[in-house]
Design a protein around this motif. Structure first.
Motif, PDB file in Angstrom:
ATOM      1  N   ILE A   1      -9.012  -0.553 -22.541  1.00 39.85           N
ATOM      2  CA  ILE A   1      -9.670  -1.251 -21.518  1.00 39.85           C
ATOM      3  C   ILE A   1      -9.211  -0.901 -20.158  1.00 39.85           C
ATOM      4  O   ILE A   1      -8.120  -1.086 -20.018  1.00 39.85           O
ATOM      5  CB  ILE A   1      -9.776  -2.999 -22.030  1.00 39.85           C
ATOM      6  CG1 ILE A   1     -10.873  -3.555 -21.109  1.00 39.85           C
ATOM      7  CG2 ILE A   1      -8.424  -3.240 -21.932  1.00 39.85           C
ATOM      8  CD1 ILE A   1     -12.294  -3.396 -21.200  1.00 39.85           C
ATOM      9  N   MET A   2     -10.109  -0.961 -19.344  1.00 38.17           N
ATOM     10  CA  MET A   2      -9.753  -0.392 -17.989  1.00 38.17           C
ATOM     11  C   MET A   2     -10.316  -1.381 -16.862  1.00 38.17           C
ATOM     12  O   MET A   2     -11.387  -1.804 -16.903  1.00 38.17           O
ATOM     13  CB  MET A   2     -10.238   0.847 -17.683  1.00 38.17           C
ATOM     14  CG  MET A   2      -9.733   1.381 -16.157  1.00 38.17           C
ATOM     15  SD  MET A   2     -10.042   3.091 -15.829  1.00 38.17           S
ATOM     16  CE  MET A   2      -8.916   3.398 -14.553  1.00 38.17           C
ATOM     17  N   LEU A   3      -9.438  -2.009 -16.026  1.00 42.49           N
ATOM     18  CA  LEU A   3      -9.606  -2.694 -14.797  1.00 42.49           C
ATOM     19  C   LEU A   3      -9.778  -1.882 -13.707  1.00 42.49           C
ATOM     20  O   LEU A   3      -8.914  -1.491 -13.256  1.00 42.49           O
ATOM     21  CB  LEU A   3      -8.670  -3.910 -14.819  1.00 42.49           C
ATOM     22  CG  LEU A   3      -8.824  -5.282 -15.594  1.00 42.49           C
ATOM     23  CD1 LEU A   3      -9.056  -4.985 -17.112  1.00 42.49           C
ATOM     24  CD2 LEU A   3      -8.000  -6.166 -15.259  1.00 42.49           C
ATOM     25  N   GLN A   4     -11.013  -1.929 -13.029  1.00 42.60           N
ATOM     26  CA  GLN A   4     -11.183  -1.460 -11.950  1.00 42.60           C
ATOM     27  C   GLN A   4     -11.766  -2.566 -10.817  1.00 42.60           C
ATOM     28  O   GLN A   4     -11.978  -3.581 -11.193  1.00 42.60           O
ATOM     29  CB  GLN A   4     -12.304  -0.425 -11.868  1.00 42.60           C
ATOM     30  CG  GLN A   4     -11.897   0.752 -12.568  1.00 42.60           C
ATOM     31  CD  GLN A   4     -12.745   2.013 -12.676  1.00 42.60           C
ATOM     32  OE1 GLN A   4     -13.674   2.285 -11.721  1.00 42.60           O
ATOM     33  NE2 GLN A   4     -12.749   2.916 -13.672  1.00 42.60           N
ATOM     34  N   GLY A   5     -11.683  -2.170  -9.523  1.00 42.86           N
ATOM     35  CA  GLY A   5     -11.634  -3.327  -8.428  1.00 42.86           C
ATOM     36  C   GLY A   5     -12.829  -2.887  -7.393  1.00 42.86           C
ATOM     37  O   GLY A   5     -13.182  -1.783  -7.372  1.00 42.86           O
ATOM     38  N   THR A   6     -13.223  -4.086  -7.198  1.00 45.01           N
ATOM     39  CA  THR A   6     -14.233  -3.938  -5.764  1.00 45.01           C
ATOM     40  C   THR A   6     -13.644  -3.546  -4.534  1.00 45.01           C
ATOM     41  O   THR A   6     -14.274  -3.085  -3.575  1.00 45.01           O
ATOM     42  CB  THR A   6     -15.212  -5.106  -5.394  1.00 45.01           C
ATOM     43  OG1 THR A   6     -13.971  -6.076  -5.316  1.00 45.01           O
ATOM     44  CG2 THR A   6     -16.148  -5.580  -6.668  1.00 45.01           C
ATOM     45  N   GLY A   7     -12.228  -3.320  -4.682  1.00 45.18           N
ATOM     46  CA  GLY A   7     -11.409  -3.263  -3.513  1.00 45.18           C
ATOM     47  C   GLY A   7      -9.691  -3.135  -3.696  1.00 45.18           C
ATOM     48  O   GLY A   7      -9.539  -3.664  -4.881  1.00 45.18           O
ATOM     49  N   SER A   8      -9.145  -2.979  -2.658  1.00 43.49           N
ATOM     50  CA  SER A   8      -7.439  -3.075  -2.939  1.00 43.49           C
ATOM     51  C   SER A   8      -7.150  -4.541  -3.147  1.00 43.49           C
ATOM     52  O   SER A   8      -7.964  -5.281  -2.292  1.00 43.49           O
ATOM     53  CB  SER A   8      -7.065  -2.316  -1.875  1.00 43.49           C
ATOM     54  OG  SER A   8      -7.187  -0.900  -1.818  1.00 43.49           O
ATOM     55  N   ASP A   9      -6.217  -4.856  -3.755  1.00 40.50           N
ATOM     56  CA  ASP A   9      -5.571  -6.194  -3.670  1.00 40.50           C
ATOM     57  C   ASP A   9      -6.425  -7.287  -4.037  1.00 40.50           C
ATOM     58  O   ASP A   9      -6.520  -8.569  -3.701  1.00 40.50           O
ATOM     59  CB  ASP A   9      -5.059  -6.613  -2.095  1.00 40.50           C
ATOM     60  CG  ASP A   9      -4.301  -7.731  -2.152  1.00 40.50           C
ATOM     61  OD1 ASP A   9      -3.334  -7.777  -2.898  1.00 40.50           O
ATOM     62  OD2 ASP A   9      -3.922  -8.496  -1.214  1.00 40.50           O
TER      63      ASP A   9
END
Length: 521
Positions: A5-13
């Motif tokens: 499972i991979m967690l990506q973000g809408t941005g940094s921090d």
């Protein structure tokens, strides 16, 4: 092969690193062999494995949450900025090169095959891998050579959860905009959204959640509240925003410990063990802030020692440090901070500056070299000399542990004595001195990161500071390891309450089943 499972973000921090640690903890609690993975990390906060390999600190604390030892395969590529334009490129724990952003962007595709091999080697030993992206997958100018977000997810065929930070505002626009900038195949890979760092009544979000799910066809798996956690940050962003800022003052019964926030501050987690002590008020001093009159001043590590030394001069902080020394206030320098305390520094490797006078508070000189020292160490702290206060020495022989990450060698002069005697490096027996203590006993420097993590040494130091302040000694310090374990459990408890963990299990299993069917076809 392990589930993924991979967690990506809408941005940094946005909180990816912490949520990855939380998932690792949950899967570990549920009896699975689990490991974190981040193909490329950019951070000045790093650590050393038992094998002497350097890796990102975030993957180290994620490994701790997973109940396993850190392994450099969890972070095969680490970028450590040395200026606004350049970074040191570390591959599998060793310095590979120094590159500017354009050169590195062009080089990245040549790393991808190696990264995949490393990932598959790690995954062959685990049941679940929790991957972490970097920044945002919607950086369309970087997508063609991506190795850490969708490029990595596609290479190993991992399902993705998108993490969005509501605390900074505009969370629904961030979710919608990120998904809109992805290709059809990339959007299909996103199986859910986690809204992170929410403050207030979640009922106010229900209508917005329903609308964003209808607009994107991606379910919201949960809304994580903003919770106070003392888990190691990946970088110093949190320090410059609000954490450990000088909004409060030490009480009469507390020790006021000030750490100078350098532009290229590295390994600030050295001071977490101090921050959790009940009798310590830890604060970071930013530019244009007064240092005041702390009970202890610390100059931390730096990835650009001469550049940060120049900053101390130009900002006026050098005069403040010298003033405090004249007043007899104790000063500690760790790694780059230790180098700055000396008489002279000869560089040409790290900063591009050939040489510079140091602060002159320790009789030593440092010469930088291209070879980087990365070791885990054990050391014996020097025993208290007769008729000496020995603030940085100990009453009886004491072992400390930590790690070294530096590119300089320091030679001490006759007006100092060593801080400690190294007895092992990466498990191999050695006998060599580390660090320096001034003859006045008020200034100390050491290359060892993590020297405050062992409670006996830290408590003895704090009690000596308490004695100076005419406070009674405390018998015991807070254990950093026990504290971190409680924090990981607290994080996992909150994630189980506010995120649909069973749905995450199902989407991992469903994705693995689809992979199996495609393989048979």
């Amino acid at each position: 092969m392990a589930l993924s499972i991979m967690l990506q973000g809408t941005g940094s921090d946005v909180g990816k690193s912490v949520l990855v640690a939380g998932l690792c903890r949950i899967f570990f609690q549920d009896g699975y062999r689990v490991a974190p993975f981040k193909s490329q990390n950019m951070a000045l906060n790093s650590g050393i494995t038992e094998a002497g390999d350097e890796m990102g600190r975030a993957q180290i604390f994620q490994a701790e949450a997973a109940g396993i030892k850190p392994d450099v395969r969890m972070n095969p590529v680490l970028l450590k900025p040395t200026s606004d334009m350049q970074a040191q490129v570390i591959v599998m724990g060793k310095v590979f090169n120094h590159m500017d952003a354009v050169t590195y962007h062009q080089y990245k595709p040549r790393l991808m095959d190696h990264i995949e091999q490393v990932y598959r080697s790690l995954a062959s030993e685990q049941e679940i891998i929790v991957l972490e992206g970097a920044g945002s997958p919607a950086e369309i100018n970087l997508r063609d050579r991506d190795i850490v977000n969708m490029g990595m997810a596609e290479r190993i065929d991992a399902p993705v959860i998108l993490v969005a930070d509501i605390d900074r505002g505009g969370v629904f626009a961030a979710i919608y905009g990120t998904l809109a900038l992805l290709s059809d195949d990339e959007r299909a890979r996103v199986k859910g959204v986690i809204i992170n760092k929410f403050r207030g009544d979640v009922a106010l979000l229900h209508s917005g959640i329903e609308m964003i799910e209808q607009m994107t066809s991606v379910p919201v798996l949960g809304v994580m509240p903003f919770i106070e956690l003392n888990i190691e940050d990946e970088d110093s962003v949190g320090l410059s925003q609000n954490k450990y800022r000088q909004r409060n003052h030490a009480s009469h019964n507390q020790l006021d410990i000030a750490v100078i926030h350098l532009p290229y501050l590295s390994n600030f987690t050295d001071f977490n063990a101090l921050a959790i002590q009940p009798d310590v008020h830890l604060r970071y001093v930013m530019r244009d802030e007064k240092i005041g009159y702390p009970d202890l001043l610390i100059i931390p590590g730096s990835k650009n020692t001469l550049g940060d030394l120049k900053y101390l001069r130009e900002s006026g902080m050098e005069q403040e440090i010298l003033r405090l020394n004249q007043l007899g206030i104790p000063i500690i320098g760790i790694c780059g901070g230790y180098q700055m305390l000396g008489n002279r520094l000869y560089d040409g490797i790290e900063s591009g500056i050939a040489q510079m006078d140091g602060l002159g508070l320790l009789d030593c000189e440092t010469r930088f070299s291209a070879e980087k020292t990365t070791t885990q160490v054990e050391a014996k702290v020097s025993v208290l000399p007769p008729d000496d206060e020995g603030l940085f020495q100990v009453d009886n022989e004491m072992i400390i542990e930590g790690y070294e990450i530096h590119m300089g060698q320091t030679v001490i002069g006759s007006n100092t004595r060593p801080f400690c005697r190294l007895i092992s490096r990466n498990g191999q027996v050695v006998e060599s001195d580390d660090g320096a203590v001034s003859l006045s006993g008020n200034v100390m420097g050491s290359y060892i990161h993590g020297i405050f993590d062992r409670e006996p040494f830290t408590r003895q130091l704090l009690n000596k500071l308490r004695q100076r302040k005419q406070l009674p000694p405390l018998e015991q310090s807070q254990s950093l390891d026990a504290f971190k374990q409680r924090e990981y459990d607290h994080l996992a408890d909150n994630m189980r309450e506010y995120i649909d963990i069973q749905k995450i299990y199902r989407l991992m299993a469903d994705h693995a089943e689809q992979q199996s069917k495609q393989t048979k076809i």
